[in-house]
Design an enzyme around this catalytic site. Structure first.
Site, PDB file in Angstrom:
ATOM      1  N   ARG A 127       5.678  55.106  -5.643  1.00 34.65           N
ATOM      2  CA  ARG A 127       6.466  54.563  -4.535  1.00 34.65           C
ATOM      3  C   ARG A 127       5.589  54.500  -3.278  1.00 34.65           C
ATOM      4  NH1 ARG A 127      11.082  51.721  -3.566  1.00 34.65           N
ATOM      5  NH2 ARG A 127      12.546  52.714  -2.156  1.00 34.65           N
TER       6      ARG A 127
ATOM      7  N   THR B  69      13.250  42.829  -7.102  1.00 35.76           N
ATOM      8  CA  THR B  69      12.384  43.835  -7.695  1.00 35.76           C
ATOM      9  C   THR B  69      12.092  43.263  -9.063  1.00 35.76           C
ATOM     10  OG1 THR B  69      13.375  45.585  -6.356  1.00 35.76           O
ATOM     11  CG2 THR B  69      12.498  46.289  -8.465  1.00 35.76           C
TER      12      THR B  69
ATOM     13  N   THR C  32       8.346  46.923  -7.161  1.00 34.24           N
ATOM     14  CA  THR C  32       9.010  46.120  -6.127  1.00 34.24           C
ATOM     15  C   THR C  32       8.155  45.927  -4.882  1.00 34.24           C
ATOM     16  OG1 THR C  32      11.072  45.954  -4.857  1.00 34.24           O
ATOM     17  CG2 THR C  32      10.121  48.139  -5.042  1.00 34.24           C
TER      18      THR C  32
ATOM     19  N   ASN D  76      10.317  45.143  -2.458  1.00 30.92           N
ATOM     20  CA  ASN D  76      11.626  45.282  -1.823  1.00 30.92           C
ATOM     21  C   ASN D  76      12.279  43.908  -1.705  1.00 30.92           C
ATOM     22  OD1 ASN D  76      13.834  46.622  -0.909  1.00 30.92           O
ATOM     23  ND2 ASN D  76      13.161  46.737   1.206  1.00 30.92           N
TER      24      ASN D  76
ATOM     25  N   ASP E 171      13.957  50.531   3.049  1.00 25.63           N
ATOM     26  CA  ASP E 171      14.727  51.391   2.134  1.00 25.63           C
ATOM     27  C   ASP E 171      14.981  52.775   2.738  1.00 25.63           C
ATOM     28  OD1 ASP E 171      15.379  49.688   0.126  1.00 25.63           O
ATOM     29  OD2 ASP E 171      13.932  50.419  -1.326  1.00 25.63           O
TER      30      ASP E 171
ATOM     31  N   SER F  54      15.035  55.270  -3.530  1.00 15.68           N
ATOM     32  CA  SER F  54      15.063  54.046  -4.328  1.00 15.68           C
ATOM     33  C   SER F  54      16.204  54.086  -5.333  1.00 15.68           C
ATOM     34  CB  SER F  54      13.734  53.916  -5.074  1.00 15.68           C
ATOM     35  OG  SER F  54      13.793  52.867  -6.019  1.00 15.68           O
ATOM     36  N   SER F  55      16.557  52.924  -5.831  1.00 17.34           N
ATOM     37  CA  SER F  55      17.538  52.829  -6.927  1.00 17.34           C
ATOM     38  C   SER F  55      16.873  52.455  -8.245  1.00 17.34           C
ATOM     39  CB  SER F  55      18.580  51.764  -6.590  1.00 17.34           C
ATOM     40  OG  SER F  55      19.319  52.142  -5.467  1.00 17.34           O
TER      41      SER F  55
ATOM     42  N   GLY G  77      17.494  44.713  -8.834  1.00 18.90           N
ATOM     43  CA  GLY G  77      18.864  44.544  -8.339  1.00 18.90           C
ATOM     44  C   GLY G  77      19.303  45.536  -7.285  1.00 18.90           C
TER      45      GLY G  77
END
Ligand code: GLY
Length: 570
Positions: free
Chosen positions: A103, A380, A398, A400, A422, A451-452, A473
């Site tokens: 990340r 992403t 990603t 973003n 984010d 993050s997701s 998504g």
């Protein structure tokens, strides 16, 4: 309407055209015996399979695909972004499980008031558009770390397809042309001279089917092939990036680049029915939410309710609502906060959450919530790989937003992310969508934004890979992975049907259940009678799934018809 909101709606529209065109005659999943790569862009999937054919393993293939996506899928593939890799690699002692965090990090000069001050100074889009929006990129470090530690092929071999495609070009796909040609993206991208030079060389987006070359990107990739991480985080690339930052008013320095490190983390692992689920821990919220939602749902007879029936959608949505309430209040960067993971994933907490789900009535998010909701962009990308030995890799990566910050590094040819958005850029205050996030995800030097992204692998009781899952998504990543997993494991849908089935999404706030088109009217009415606030929305995600049939070992690759990707077998 703000620019980023317009871009977001355009992306949804493009994705929903794809799903509508998919129709009833979707092709079956691609079948293969010796390996499979499924990615959002066919040339990148092909590059991965090429590594498998050369005797490489799933890590080699994933790394080749990742570098290729940076060339052939610029909307989300990247050198200038970040991501997460989850893998299960066969060893004599059983499956070794891996979670690699690459990340982006906030630059050293970032601070909690960065975007509050920027907005006060009139830079309202500072966390989404341009140089200040960029976190320190992690993708190159992460992919090279994985290759060196778990791969088998030479760095130059694995980077060769990406370098070739950047140098010699490829035929620009319709989707990329449409993204680039859209008025909102074109106007945002065109604010940056280096971006114009790459993506609008003659003043407009290159035509669909024209040969699209990226010579500066080819040079950057060659430096990485020759010098490894130093080819990106030091030397010429770092110099170009620092110059670009100075030109555009950003705060990232060469020292930030030199200091960047990917981090191996302990995967989130738990049992669901007869399966072992392996997923990503914080700074992703994906694994924790998946464990909570599947735990809550274990107490309901989902098969009896039926696939995509109002009864099953109701309880699944209620599990989403509860999990997102925890997510937004308690999760952030684990290196900067003591996160209450043990409590959040404990059976007693999950059972207590589950008990509050009313069988015939929607809860109110206000009751459930003491926290907030999510604001990730939806652009992403995900790729899944399985090799002939049963090694499996699941990567979500990603920039973003679509094309990230929209700023290309002049002379280096890659886009910078806008991942700083984010973070809760103004904790406690509603964001663009009227949502609020907590202090635990505030901006701070060296921190990683929540993050997701939910790269996930499902193993059987013998530790063999059964499914490799993931999608883009934003917050819908978590709920989409949940649904495809339930479609496969509970409802026993075939892989392509599991991906194609209509999806839904609840993220606590706004207190609304979003539904893709395709669900029968009586399901809508029954959900409304339970008190759900329903809204039809455009396509959710761009899923890239591999399933392995346990008795024959046959691999099935299912790329989502909502996107333009492909499964390539070996
Ligand atoms: N930027 C999307 C995510 O990390 O969830």
């Amino acid at each position: 309407m703000s620019q980023s909101r317009t871009c977001y709606l355009l992306i949804c529209l493009l994705l929903s055209c794809a799903v509508n065109q998919a129709g009833a005659a979707d092709p079956p999943a691609v079948e293969a015996k010796n390996g499979m790569v499924v990615a959002a862009e066919p040339l990148a999937a092909e590059a991965g399979v090429e590594m498998l054919r050369r005797g490489g393993n799933a890590i080699d293939a994933a790394v080749a695909t990742g570098f290729c996506l940076a060339v052939t899928y610029p909307v989300a593939g990247n050198l200038g972004g970040g991501g997460f890799l989850v893998a299960t690699l066969p060893t004599d002692a059983g499956a070794q499980t891996i979670a690699l965090d690459f990340r982006e990090t906030a630059p050293a000069a970032a601070h909690a008031r960065l975007y509050i001050d920027a907005v006060a100074a009139g830079k309202t889009n500072a966390s989404t558009l341009g140089h200040l929006a960029a976190g320190v990129p992690g993708s190159v470090a992460g992919l090279l770390y994985a290759l060196e530690k778990w791969g088998t092929l030479e760095r130059r071999t694995v980077l060769e397809p990406a370098i070739r495609l950047a140098r010699e070009g490829f035929l620009l796909p319709r989707r990329t042309h449409q993204f680039l040609a859209s008025a909102s993206i074109a106007s945002a991208m065109s604010q940056f001279s280096a971006t114009r030079a790459v993506f609008y060389p003659n003043g407009s987006a290159p035509a669909e089917g024209s040969v699209f070359k990226q010579p500066d990107l080819a040079e950057t990739l060659t430096r990485i092939a020759n010098d490894g991480r130093a080819g990106f985080y030091q030397g010429k690339t770092a110099e170009l990036l620092e110059k670009e930052m100075k030109r555009g008013g950003g705060i990232m320095t060469r020292a930030d680049l030199a200091n960047y490190r990917p981090i191996e983390r302990k995967p989130i692992e738990f049992s669901f029915r007869d399966y072992r689920i392996v997923s990503m821990p914080p700074p992703s919220s994906g694994g924790v939410c998946l464990q909570q939602m599947l735990g809550m749902l274990s107490t309901f007879p989902l098969e009896e309710f039926g696939h995509n029936s109002s009864a099953s959608i109701h309880v699944i949505a209620e599990s989403m609502r509860r999990s997102f309430a925890d997510r937004n209040r308690f999760l952030g960067d684990p290196d900067f906060h003591e996160l209450p993971l043990t409590r959040l994933t404990s059976p007693s907490h999950i059972q207590a959450q589950s008990k509050t789900i009313k069988p015939n009535a929607a809860s109110s998010s206000k009751e459930v919530l003491s926290g907030a909701s999510a604001r990730e962009k939806e652009q992403t990308t995900h790729y899944s790989v399985v090799d002939r030995n049963g090694g499996a890799v699941s990567v979500t990566t990603t920039l973003n937003g679509a094309f990230g910050s929209k700023a290309v590094v002049a002379g280096a040819g890659f886009l910078l992310n806008n991942e700083m958005d984010d973070f809760a850029t103004e904790p406690g205050k509603p964001n663009l969508y009227g949502l609020v996030q907590g202090e635990v995800n505030a901006v701070g030097p060296g921190r990683r934004p929540l993050s997701s992204m939910t790269p996930t692998i499902v193993l059987d009781s013998g530790g063999r890979v059964r499914h490799v899952l993931g999608t883009p998504g934003g917050p819908t990543i978590i709920t989409n992975v949940l649904q495809v997993l339930l479609n496969l494991v509970v409802y026993r849908l075939a892989p392509q049907a599991a991906v194609n089935a209509p999806k839904f999404h609840h993220q606590c706030l706004p207190d609304r259940l979003d539904l893709e088109p395709g669900l029968p009217k009586d399901v809508w009415s029954a959900l409304e009678r339970r008190g759900h606030n329903l809204k039809e929305r455009s396509a959710i995600g761009d899923f890239q799934l591999i399933s392995r049939e346990p008795t024959t070992g046959t691999l099935y690759g299912a790329s989502d018809p909502r996107g333009g990707g492909a499964a390539r077998g070996h």
